[in-house]
Design a protein around this motif. Sequence first.
Motif, PDB file in Angstrom:
ATOM      1  N   CYS A   1      46.410  38.664  45.741  1.00 43.67           N
ATOM      2  CA  CYS A   1      47.122  39.081  46.835  1.00 43.67           C
ATOM      3  C   CYS A   1      46.964  40.703  46.602  1.00 43.67           C
ATOM      4  O   CYS A   1      47.770  41.086  45.490  1.00 43.67           O
ATOM      5  N   GLU A   2      46.559  41.526  47.054  1.00 44.00           N
ATOM      6  CA  GLU A   2      46.269  42.801  46.839  1.00 44.00           C
ATOM      7  C   GLU A   2      47.190  43.821  47.391  1.00 44.00           C
ATOM      8  O   GLU A   2      47.249  43.508  48.877  1.00 44.00           O
ATOM      9  N   ARG A   3      47.820  44.853  46.891  1.00 46.71           N
ATOM     10  CA  ARG A   3      48.689  45.782  47.681  1.00 46.71           C
ATOM     11  C   ARG A   3      47.819  46.785  48.643  1.00 46.71           C
ATOM     12  O   ARG A   3      46.765  47.262  48.234  1.00 46.71           O
ATOM     13  N   ILE A   4      48.213  46.751  49.788  1.00 51.21           N
ATOM     14  CA  ILE A   4      47.669  47.595  50.688  1.00 51.21           C
ATOM     15  C   ILE A   4      48.297  48.954  51.451  1.00 51.21           C
ATOM     16  O   ILE A   4      47.948  49.593  52.305  1.00 51.21           O
ATOM     17  N   GLY A   5      49.732  48.946  50.813  1.00 50.13           N
ATOM     18  CA  GLY A   5      50.480  49.960  51.381  1.00 50.13           C
ATOM     19  C   GLY A   5      51.962  49.594  51.295  1.00 50.13           C
ATOM     20  O   GLY A   5      52.387  48.702  50.716  1.00 50.13           O
ATOM     21  N   THR A   6      52.849  50.294  52.042  1.00 51.80           N
ATOM     22  CA  THR A   6      54.312  50.195  51.944  1.00 51.80           C
ATOM     23  C   THR A   6      54.645  50.105  53.562  1.00 51.80           C
ATOM     24  O   THR A   6      53.954  50.591  54.461  1.00 51.80           O
ATOM     25  N   ASP A   7      55.969  49.491  53.672  1.00 52.87           N
ATOM     26  CA  ASP A   7      56.327  49.545  54.970  1.00 52.87           C
ATOM     27  C   ASP A   7      57.976  49.490  54.988  1.00 52.87           C
ATOM     28  O   ASP A   7      58.619  48.665  54.153  1.00 52.87           O
ATOM     29  N   HIS A   8      58.518  50.812  55.079  1.00 46.32           N
ATOM     30  CA  HIS A   8      60.116  51.025  54.770  1.00 46.32           C
ATOM     31  C   HIS A   8      60.446  50.816  53.450  1.00 46.32           C
ATOM     32  O   HIS A   8      61.554  50.060  53.204  1.00 46.32           O
ATOM     33  N   GLY A   9      59.548  51.137  52.438  1.00 41.05           N
ATOM     34  CA  GLY A   9      59.609  51.265  51.022  1.00 41.05           C
ATOM     35  C   GLY A   9      59.172  49.848  50.431  1.00 41.05           C
ATOM     36  O   GLY A   9      59.366  49.883  49.166  1.00 41.05           O
ATOM     37  N   ALA A  10      59.026  48.715  51.141  1.00 34.96           N
ATOM     38  CA  ALA A  10      58.539  47.427  50.637  1.00 34.96           C
ATOM     39  C   ALA A  10      57.039  47.471  50.716  1.00 34.96           C
ATOM     40  O   ALA A  10      56.339  48.030  51.451  1.00 34.96           O
ATOM     41  N   PRO A  11      56.577  46.956  49.620  1.00 30.59           N
ATOM     42  CA  PRO A  11      55.114  46.603  49.215  1.00 30.59           C
ATOM     43  C   PRO A  11      54.491  45.863  50.320  1.00 30.59           C
ATOM     44  O   PRO A  11      55.325  44.761  50.668  1.00 30.59           O
ATOM     45  N   VAL A  12      53.266  46.028  50.829  1.00 31.91           N
ATOM     46  CA  VAL A  12      52.638  44.932  51.825  1.00 31.91           C
ATOM     47  C   VAL A  12      51.410  44.668  51.049  1.00 31.91           C
ATOM     48  O   VAL A  12      50.702  45.392  50.373  1.00 31.91           O
ATOM     49  N   PHE A  13      51.139  43.331  51.602  1.00 35.26           N
ATOM     50  CA  PHE A  13      49.870  42.879  50.635  1.00 35.26           C
ATOM     51  C   PHE A  13      48.749  42.428  51.820  1.00 35.26           C
ATOM     52  O   PHE A  13      49.120  42.089  52.940  1.00 35.26           O
ATOM     53  N   ALA A  14      47.477  42.511  51.313  1.00 34.03           N
ATOM     54  CA  ALA A  14      46.427  41.559  51.992  1.00 34.03           C
ATOM     55  C   ALA A  14      46.088  40.321  50.962  1.00 34.03           C
ATOM     56  O   ALA A  14      45.817  40.333  49.715  1.00 34.03           O
ATOM     57  N   LEU A  15      45.978  39.030  51.854  1.00 29.08           N
ATOM     58  CA  LEU A  15      45.703  37.854  50.922  1.00 29.08           C
ATOM     59  C   LEU A  15      44.314  37.600  51.284  1.00 29.08           C
ATOM     60  O   LEU A  15      43.743  37.858  52.363  1.00 29.08           O
ATOM     61  N   ARG A  16      43.441  37.696  50.119  1.00 28.84           N
ATOM     62  CA  ARG A  16      41.892  37.464  50.198  1.00 28.84           C
ATOM     63  C   ARG A  16      41.366  36.121  49.579  1.00 28.84           C
ATOM     64  O   ARG A  16      41.952  35.915  48.420  1.00 28.84           O
ATOM     65  N   ILE A  17      40.492  35.491  50.343  1.00 32.07           N
ATOM     66  CA  ILE A  17      39.799  34.137  49.525  1.00 32.07           C
ATOM     67  C   ILE A  17      38.630  34.174  49.748  1.00 32.07           C
ATOM     68  O   ILE A  17      38.153  34.566  51.008  1.00 32.07           O
ATOM     69  N   GLU A  18      37.636  33.768  48.724  1.00 29.31           N
ATOM     70  CA  GLU A  18      36.302  33.760  49.047  1.00 29.31           C
ATOM     71  C   GLU A  18      35.791  32.627  48.049  1.00 29.31           C
ATOM     72  O   GLU A  18      36.310  32.420  47.091  1.00 29.31           O
ATOM     73  N   ALA A  19      34.678  32.245  48.546  1.00 30.31           N
ATOM     74  CA  ALA A  19      33.920  31.164  47.856  1.00 30.31           C
ATOM     75  C   ALA A  19      33.394  31.799  46.562  1.00 30.31           C
ATOM     76  O   ALA A  19      32.873  32.961  46.428  1.00 30.31           O
ATOM     77  N   ALA A  20      33.652  31.036  45.515  1.00 29.51           N
ATOM     78  CA  ALA A  20      32.970  31.390  44.199  1.00 29.51           C
ATOM     79  C   ALA A  20      31.323  31.189  44.172  1.00 29.51           C
ATOM     80  O   ALA A  20      30.763  30.414  44.887  1.00 29.51           O
ATOM     81  N   PRO A  21      30.733  32.093  43.629  1.00 31.68           N
ATOM     82  CA  PRO A  21      29.314  31.710  43.281  1.00 31.68           C
ATOM     83  C   PRO A  21      29.041  30.503  42.963  1.00 31.68           C
ATOM     84  O   PRO A  21      29.556  29.758  42.050  1.00 31.68           O
ATOM     85  N   ALA A  22      27.752  29.668  43.208  1.00 32.58           N
ATOM     86  CA  ALA A  22      27.686  28.462  42.755  1.00 32.58           C
ATOM     87  C   ALA A  22      27.239  28.200  41.351  1.00 32.58           C
ATOM     88  O   ALA A  22      27.763  27.325  40.481  1.00 32.58           O
ATOM     89  N   ASP A  23      27.073  29.467  40.550  1.00 31.66           N
ATOM     90  CA  ASP A  23      26.773  29.334  39.090  1.00 31.66           C
ATOM     91  C   ASP A  23      28.223  29.179  38.243  1.00 31.66           C
ATOM     92  O   ASP A  23      28.086  28.863  36.978  1.00 31.66           O
ATOM     93  N   VAL A  24      29.305  29.368  38.964  1.00 30.70           N
ATOM     94  CA  VAL A  24      30.525  29.064  38.274  1.00 30.70           C
ATOM     95  C   VAL A  24      30.488  27.508  37.761  1.00 30.70           C
ATOM     96  O   VAL A  24      31.250  27.434  36.877  1.00 30.70           O
ATOM     97  N   ALA A  25      30.059  26.609  38.468  1.00 30.98           N
ATOM     98  CA  ALA A  25      29.897  25.242  38.203  1.00 30.98           C
ATOM     99  C   ALA A  25      28.564  24.755  37.442  1.00 30.98           C
ATOM    100  O   ALA A  25      28.441  23.736  37.600  1.00 30.98           O
ATOM    101  N   ASP A  26      28.061  25.885  37.084  1.00 31.33           N
ATOM    102  CA  ASP A  26      26.679  25.328  36.313  1.00 31.33           C
ATOM    103  C   ASP A  26      26.924  24.502  35.161  1.00 31.33           C
ATOM    104  O   ASP A  26      27.801  24.873  34.404  1.00 31.33           O
ATOM    105  N   ARG A  27      26.068  23.717  34.851  1.00 36.28           N
ATOM    106  CA  ARG A  27      26.234  22.772  33.856  1.00 36.28           C
ATOM    107  C   ARG A  27      26.013  23.398  32.495  1.00 36.28           C
ATOM    108  O   ARG A  27      26.660  22.997  31.512  1.00 36.28           O
TER     109      ARG A  27
END
Length: 310
Positions: free
Chosen positions: A237-263
């Motif tokens: 969850c990264e900060r993308i700005g503020t709204d009336h003084g409160a931080p607002v966020f973007a949730l980002r999800i992505e697939a890991a590269p296949a090599d992360v599970a390499d033997r």
Amino acid sequence: MTQALARLLYLLAGLAGRLPWSWLMRLGDAIGAAWLRLDARESRVALCNLELAYPDLLPAQREQWRRQILRTTGRQMVETLRLWTRPHAQNLALIREQHGVELFDAAIRAGKGVIVAAPHHGNWELLNQWLASRTPLAILYRPPESPVGEAFLNLVRADAREADGSDRVTQIRAEGPAVRQLFKLLNGGGVTGILPDQQPKAGDGEFAPFFGVQALTMTLLGRLAERTGAAVLFAWCERIGTDHGAPVFALRIEAAPADVADRDPAVAVAALNATVERIARRDPAQYQWTYKRYTLRPPGSGEENPYWNR
């Protein structure tokens, strides 16, 4: 005495969490400025990490980045106090963008287990609450060295269970039995969250480049993925700005590269670090540069702990 101190800390955190967002942000900025002015540990470690990870920065640039990192880290602290002590539904309203949620939902439906790799980028407590709102999960964590700190976190968890009327998050200590618990969980189609950029104990990882510097990196995530067939997703969850003084966020999800599970563990940790690095480079100020990532050095390298005098 431990419980009494923990309850006092939790009371103070609750009071701080009820301050207006604009006050909290100013408090976070003041904390960051104090670290810099007093040459606190956070300031010294951030500078050391910048020297290691970004050696080509000019001194003036490096100092500017250090100020930004300390300011963001101070804000992260006060954000988390509020997130710990306010209703989760209210907290989740701070997420204004969601990207890749379909990957997460599809991985759960597949029933083969899901490993969420959550780097120390943005606000990982908000990410935990979002994950818990979608599914039960287990989070691997390293307990604080202080008994008071551990008791404080137990109060936070108990309050969250009471507020939500459920117990959707299981905390698993990063100790011997944790590996067996996680294998069982994933083989049953469960979900676990792991912080992939914490330095493991000597002997529990492999060295791989992280911002061009060899860093001891966990092999656990890769072993779990390779042996269970669980899907691996990176999320933050990264900060993308503020709204009336409160931080607002973007949730980002992505697939890991296949090599992360390499033997081959060396291949797996290299892919893991490369992905965390790419995420951290999105906005270096939002990454946890106050953490001593490079304490342990490769055997036989002759390198010393870069933080020994920091």
